[in-house]
Design an enzyme around this catalytic site. Sequence first.
Site, PDB file in Angstrom:
ATOM      1  CG  ASP A 188     122.491  61.618 -21.913  1.00  0.00           C
ATOM      2  OD1 ASP A 188     121.444  60.952 -22.552  1.00  0.00           O
ATOM      3  OD2 ASP A 188     123.491  62.268 -22.347  1.00  0.00           O
ATOM      4  CD  GLU A 272     117.654  58.179 -23.707  1.00  0.00           C
ATOM      5  OE1 GLU A 272     117.022  58.617 -24.296  1.00  0.00           O
ATOM      6  OE2 GLU A 272     118.842  58.150 -23.722  1.00  0.00           O
ATOM      7  CG  ASP A 354     125.709  64.988 -22.680  1.00  0.00           C
ATOM      8  OD1 ASP A 354     124.958  65.107 -23.582  1.00  0.00           O
ATOM      9  OD2 ASP A 354     126.855  65.043 -22.923  1.00  0.00           O
TER      10      ASP A 354
END
Length: 369
Positions: A188, A272, A354
Amino acid sequence: MGRQVKRAFRYRFHPTEAQAAELSRTFGCVRLVYNRMLAERTRAYAGEGRRVSYAESSALLTRWKRTEELAFLGEVSSVPLQQALRHLQGAFVNFWNKRARHPAFKSKKKSRASAEYTRSAFKYRDGRLTLAKMKEPLNVVWSRPLPEGAEPTTVTVSRDAAGRWFVSLLCEDRIPHLDPVESSVGIDAGLTALVTLSTGEKVADPKHERRDRRRLTRAQREHSRKAKGGRNREKARLRLARVHARVTDRRRDFLHKLTTRLVRENQTVVIEDLAVRNMIKNRTLARAVSDAAWRELRSMLEYKADWYGRTLIVVNRWFPSSKPCSTCGHRAAAMPLHVRDWVCGSCGIVHDRDVNAAKNILAAGLAES
Ligand SMILES: [Zn+2]
């Protein structure tokens, strides 16, 4: 098992005065040929809808060299000029196929000065690299060895804004695949750390990052304060460029170590698609993780996963990674950015925001594969 790859090895070098002059002249000619040909091709395409081929542009270059105005182009090695035309051809093909924007002019100030030499234009033997039009080999700082028996196919010489010289040698290299491992990791891009891993580890910005940033800000301020065109301004520009180069080098070094470790330790890495969640919208986040750093991280993960036989999964950017509880799946109603820890209303577990997001990213990636 292993993978045959083309890999660039980059080194500093210290040119003699004559070599520096020859290279500067070559850089100038490369830029000129690129820009002039770009203007020609743009005219042909925009005016007549005509797609100029590489062969045509090459023939045109030959005619240019015969004119009085551009005769000096014949004084530098012809190979870097041809390579500039090849790159321009590639840029147009990408543009025509809608993969890229229209090629842009290379400005003297903003674009990196460089020249590319293919095999016929350099000699490499036993750690001695000699370029066309030069008598002596370059004084290269061989900071790490080239692979055993490497035969460079392309050599790119460049000078950055800080006035440092680099040579990059493209070599065939065989990279052995790593033994498979069981573990996978989700990553992340965070607020408080550069990245947070699904394992709970937070990888902080390198410790000098903050100091570097302060130095950069100061150098920027000095530069903008000096009068345009003055000697002091040039000095300040050089200082700014040096600070900038140092900061970028350090960050790249840090990202290399991080990505190599992630790829070595994990069979599957999930990130991501940055393009960016809410990063653009959110100024603080944009500052914490500069876009550039994340892009660099991603591209390093991409090619290293490929080299070492690992898998990189990129999950959809609209995936709401921070809201669901990674333990029970319960979805939190809202998750404002200032919330760093939260308690799941259903299972009662305490989450670090997170780490929970990284776990969700990992789960989404594994579900996709
Ligand atoms: Zn829960």
